[in-house]
Structure formats: C-alpha cells, structure tokens
Motif scaffolding. Structure first.
Motif, mmCIF file in Angstrom:
data_model
loop_
_atom_site.group_PDB
_atom_site.id
_atom_site.type_symbol
_atom_site.label_atom_id
_atom_site.label_comp_id
_atom_site.label_asym_id
_atom_site.label_seq_id
_atom_site.Cartn_x
_atom_site.Cartn_y
_atom_site.Cartn_z
ATOM 1 N N PHE A 1 -4.786 7.004 -5.621
ATOM 2 C CA PHE A 1 -4.206 6.410 -4.416
ATOM 3 C C PHE A 1 -5.324 5.842 -3.546
ATOM 4 O O PHE A 1 -6.411 6.421 -3.449
ATOM 5 C CB PHE A 1 -3.407 7.456 -3.644
ATOM 6 C CG PHE A 1 -2.010 7.655 -4.152
ATOM 7 C CD1 PHE A 1 -0.913 7.240 -3.411
ATOM 8 C CD2 PHE A 1 -1.781 8.253 -5.382
ATOM 9 C CE1 PHE A 1 0.372 7.418 -3.881
ATOM 10 C CE2 PHE A 1 -0.496 8.430 -5.869
ATOM 11 C CZ PHE A 1 0.590 8.008 -5.113
ATOM 12 N N LYS A 2 -5.051 4.722 -2.900
ATOM 13 C CA LYS A 2 -6.075 4.051 -2.111
ATOM 14 C C LYS A 2 -6.232 4.634 -0.715
ATOM 15 O O LYS A 2 -7.265 4.414 -0.057
ATOM 16 C CB LYS A 2 -5.764 2.556 -2.023
ATOM 17 C CG LYS A 2 -5.813 1.855 -3.377
ATOM 18 C CD LYS A 2 -5.463 0.389 -3.262
ATOM 19 C CE LYS A 2 -5.522 -0.287 -4.633
ATOM 20 N NZ LYS A 2 -5.137 -1.720 -4.539
ATOM 21 N N ALA A 3 -5.210 5.372 -0.248
ATOM 22 C CA ALA A 3 -5.274 5.981 1.081
ATOM 23 C C ALA A 3 -4.239 7.098 1.166
ATOM 24 O O ALA A 3 -3.272 7.127 0.399
ATOM 25 C CB ALA A 3 -5.014 4.938 2.164
ATOM 26 N N VAL B 1 7.451 0.962 5.739
ATOM 27 C CA VAL B 1 8.739 1.642 5.601
ATOM 28 C C VAL B 1 8.488 3.009 4.967
ATOM 29 O O VAL B 1 7.386 3.309 4.519
ATOM 30 C CB VAL B 1 9.734 0.823 4.751
ATOM 31 C CG1 VAL B 1 9.989 -0.527 5.393
ATOM 32 C CG2 VAL B 1 9.228 0.656 3.320
ATOM 33 N N MET B 2 9.548 3.833 4.939
ATOM 34 C CA MET B 2 9.370 5.202 4.462
ATOM 35 C C MET B 2 10.373 5.563 3.382
ATOM 36 O O MET B 2 11.515 5.085 3.384
ATOM 37 C CB MET B 2 9.505 6.193 5.629
ATOM 38 C CG MET B 2 9.161 7.633 5.266
ATOM 39 S SD MET B 2 9.197 8.748 6.694
ATOM 40 C CE MET B 2 10.967 8.964 6.926
ATOM 41 N N CYS B 3 9.939 6.410 2.474
ATOM 42 C CA CYS B 3 10.808 7.000 1.464
ATOM 43 C C CYS B 3 12.066 7.556 2.119
ATOM 44 O O CYS B 3 11.994 8.379 3.027
ATOM 45 C CB CYS B 3 10.026 8.120 0.762
ATOM 46 S SG CYS B 3 11.045 9.303 -0.149
ATOM 47 N N SER C 1 5.430 4.688 2.997
ATOM 48 C CA SER C 1 5.068 6.085 3.218
ATOM 49 C C SER C 1 6.065 7.018 2.531
ATOM 50 O O SER C 1 7.197 6.636 2.231
ATOM 51 C CB SER C 1 5.028 6.401 4.714
ATOM 52 O OG SER C 1 4.080 5.593 5.381
ATOM 53 N N MET C 2 5.633 8.251 2.318
ATOM 54 C CA MET C 2 6.468 9.246 1.637
ATOM 55 C C MET C 2 7.108 10.239 2.597
ATOM 56 O O MET C 2 8.023 10.964 2.220
ATOM 57 C CB MET C 2 5.623 10.010 0.613
ATOM 58 C CG MET C 2 5.037 9.123 -0.468
ATOM 59 S SD MET C 2 3.993 10.052 -1.592
ATOM 60 C CE MET C 2 3.497 8.750 -2.731
ATOM 61 N N GLY C 3 6.602 10.321 3.828
ATOM 62 C CA GLY C 3 7.131 11.293 4.770
ATOM 63 C C GLY C 3 6.887 12.714 4.284
ATOM 64 O O GLY C 3 5.916 12.999 3.596
ATOM 65 N N ASN C 4 7.806 13.618 4.629
ATOM 66 C CA ASN C 4 7.656 15.018 4.221
ATOM 67 C C ASN C 4 8.537 15.370 3.028
ATOM 68 O O ASN C 4 8.692 16.543 2.686
ATOM 69 C CB ASN C 4 8.005 15.941 5.390
ATOM 70 C CG ASN C 4 9.470 15.874 5.772
ATOM 71 O OD1 ASN C 4 10.054 14.802 5.809
ATOM 72 N ND2 ASN C 4 10.074 17.006 6.078
ATOM 73 N N PHE C 5 9.082 14.344 2.356
ATOM 74 C CA PHE C 5 10.040 14.610 1.280
ATOM 75 C C PHE C 5 9.405 15.297 0.077
ATOM 76 O O PHE C 5 10.023 16.141 -0.566
ATOM 77 C CB PHE C 5 10.731 13.314 0.860
ATOM 78 C CG PHE C 5 11.669 12.778 1.914
ATOM 79 C CD1 PHE C 5 12.905 13.353 2.104
ATOM 80 C CD2 PHE C 5 11.292 11.719 2.724
ATOM 81 C CE1 PHE C 5 13.768 12.881 3.084
ATOM 82 C CE2 PHE C 5 12.138 11.244 3.707
ATOM 83 C CZ PHE C 5 13.384 11.824 3.885
ATOM 84 N N LEU D 1 0.864 -1.171 0.000
ATOM 85 C CA LEU D 1 0.000 0.000 0.000
ATOM 86 C C LEU D 1 0.906 1.228 0.000
ATOM 87 O O LEU D 1 1.606 1.491 0.986
ATOM 88 C CB LEU D 1 -0.890 0.002 1.242
ATOM 89 C CG LEU D 1 -1.672 1.297 1.514
ATOM 90 C CD1 LEU D 1 -2.669 1.575 0.393
ATOM 91 C CD2 LEU D 1 -2.386 1.211 2.867
ATOM 92 N N VAL D 2 0.915 1.960 -1.117
ATOM 93 C CA VAL D 2 1.719 3.181 -1.202
ATOM 94 C C VAL D 2 0.852 4.333 -0.707
ATOM 95 O O VAL D 2 -0.182 4.651 -1.298
ATOM 96 C CB VAL D 2 2.209 3.440 -2.631
ATOM 97 C CG1 VAL D 2 3.061 4.714 -2.678
ATOM 98 C CG2 VAL D 2 3.017 2.256 -3.140
ATOM 99 N N LEU D 3 1.274 4.921 0.391
ATOM 100 C CA LEU D 3 0.493 5.947 1.068
ATOM 101 C C LEU D 3 0.939 7.338 0.609
ATOM 102 O O LEU D 3 2.116 7.675 0.683
ATOM 103 C CB LEU D 3 0.697 5.810 2.577
ATOM 104 C CG LEU D 3 -0.339 6.409 3.508
ATOM 105 C CD1 LEU D 3 -1.671 5.680 3.384
ATOM 106 C CD2 LEU D 3 0.157 6.354 4.947
ATOM 107 N N GLY D 4 -0.010 8.136 0.131
ATOM 108 C CA GLY D 4 0.308 9.515 -0.224
ATOM 109 C C GLY D 4 0.329 10.365 1.032
ATOM 110 O O GLY D 4 -0.674 10.436 1.739
ATOM 111 N N ASN D 5 1.453 10.980 1.337
ATOM 112 C CA ASN D 5 1.536 11.817 2.542
ATOM 113 C C ASN D 5 1.228 13.270 2.216
ATOM 114 O O ASN D 5 1.812 13.862 1.314
ATOM 115 C CB ASN D 5 2.911 11.694 3.202
ATOM 116 C CG ASN D 5 3.032 10.416 4.013
ATOM 117 O OD1 ASN D 5 3.830 9.543 3.696
ATOM 118 N ND2 ASN D 5 2.218 10.278 5.048
ATOM 119 N N VAL D 6 0.292 13.844 2.966
ATOM 120 C CA VAL D 6 -0.279 15.146 2.634
ATOM 121 C C VAL D 6 -0.137 16.132 3.789
ATOM 122 O O VAL D 6 0.143 15.748 4.927
ATOM 123 C CB VAL D 6 -1.764 15.002 2.252
ATOM 124 C CG1 VAL D 6 -1.921 13.982 1.125
ATOM 125 C CG2 VAL D 6 -2.613 14.565 3.451
#
Length: 256
Positions: free
Chosen positions: A35-37, A205-207, A224-228, A16-21
C-alpha cells in the motif's frame, strides 16, 4: 516521502486506496502488501482502547498510538483527527502541531460532532470560519500537511436532500486552503458524478455497503476503509474461538 509526493498520490491514474489502521501490527500488514499510504481509523483505535468513537478517547492516547505507527512504517501516515480535539482553531492547531512533529503527512477534520452517541453536523458557515482560521495558522507555520476535510452530509442522515447539502458545503469549504474533501456515506455513481462537477479538489470516499468496485469509481482520487476491517477481524476472531470451544481443539488455528 514528503508532503508533495503524498499529494501527488491523489492525482494518479487510479484511486489511492488507503489502508486504515489502528495499531502497529495492522500498519505493517498494509506496508508489506505494498500500500502506498495508510490512515488511522479513529473508531478502530478508540475501540481497541476501550472507548467509543467521537473523541471519547483522550488525545494523548491517540497521540501515543500514532507515534508508534509513524516510528514503525516508512509509508505516509494520515490521521483521522475527528473534530480536532479542541473547541477553538488555536487548540486544534496545537494538536496538529504535535502530530506533524511525529512525521504525519495528512489529517482529516470533520464537520460534525458526537453527543450522547448521536452525530450532528455543524453549521456550514461557522465551520467554514473555523476552517479558515485553522488553515491560516497551519499555513503561516509553514506546515506541509495534506488537509482532508470530511463532510458528513451523507452520514448524518438528517437532510432531505443529502446531495444538495453536500454540494453546498463543498463549494464553501474548498474556498479555504484545504487539499481534499472526504465524503463518507456516498455510494451512488451518479451522486459522485454530481459532486465532481462542483469539486475542484481530490475526492475521498469510504468503504460502505453498496460502494461500487474500484473500476466503477475510477474518477475518485482516494478510497478509505474506515473501521470496517477492524470490525470484521474481531468477528472472525469470535468465530474461530467459538470453534475452539465447540471442537475442544486448537486445530482451526493451523488450518490454512
């Protein structure tokens, strides 16, 4: 989508690739892309409001941003709650209840805290006690919420053996009624494999620089993408406006 459906996304054939907003605009971008979530980035939200990460941002400010995001998208939202914005399990539980009332389906709670800009990891036994008390409160209130516990063994950079510390903590933490483990900072495939040997829950895990392509870590359940992306976007904004000043023209804005 409800809690069980969101939980099922962590048991699919691919991560699950999470878009961080950090605001409604960024959330809508990820939703439009399919994106699913999505998940909030505490650092990105804090920076957008003029604060540093590490719970310097007032909880009410974060709550307002989350409320606007939840009202604007139809996909699941999970929230980075940092250490919980509270010194006791009861206080953190009260904060979680406010998020849950907005329609949030998941949260992250981390086993570290920030003092004077430096991140320190909590004693694992004391954190486990806090976690057990918190989860008892959450489950006794019949809150259907995906509880993702962030273990900062790799981020803290104080352990002689980060992998061992992470394994020791994960073995302990997953004795509580949590749903997943978030391990930011891990990038080595062999380290991930060893974590998976002791982990019975979904791994997040995170980017990070050096994180392999998704197909190389297909056994990971969530990324996750974090704040990158937030940082990258403002670097691009700086570059574009540098060109506007240099060229004395807005043409760069309309070149696609």
């Amino acid at each position: 989508m409800n809690y069980l459906q969101f939980k099922d996304l962590h048991h699919a054939d691919s991560p699950l690739v999470l878009g961080n907003v950090w605001n409604v605009q960024s959330a809508l971008v990820f939703e439009k892309l399919g994106f699913k979530a999505i998940g909030t980035s505490s650092a990105a939200i804090a920076h957008s409001l003029g604060y540093q990460d590490g719970e310097e941002m007032p909880f009410k400010d974060m709550l307002f941003i989350v409320s606007r995001i939840c009202k604007s998208v139809s996909i699941p939202v999970t929230v980075d709650l940092e250490s919980g914005y509270g010194a006791t399990a009861q206080k953190v539980f009260e904060n979680i209840k406010q998020l849950y009332a907005l329609g949030v389906l998941g949260i992250n709670i981390e086993d570290s805290y920030v003092i004077n800009g430096k991140r320190k990891q909590k004693d694992k036994e004391r954190f486990y006690e806090f976690l057990s008390e918190l989860l008892d409160l959450v489950r006794s209130d019949n809150m259907e919420l995906f509880i993702n516990i962030r273990c900062d063994s790799f981020l803290s950079q104080v352990h002689a053996d980060q992998l061992k510390d992470a394994c020791d903590r994960i073995i302990l933490y997953q004795k509580a009624a949590i749903d997943g483990i978030f391990l930011p900072g891990i990038v080595d495939v062999e380290d991930i494999k060893q974590i998976k040997e002791v982990l019975t829950l979904p791994l997040n895990v995170m980017c990070m620089p050096g994180l392999p392509d998704f197909y190389a870590i297909k056994d990971v359940e969530r990324i996750s993408m974090g704040n990158f992306q937030n940082e990258y976007i403002y670097e691009v904004l700086s570059e574009i406006n540098g060109r506007i000043i240099q060229e004395q023209s807005f043409k760069v804005l309309f070149q696609k």
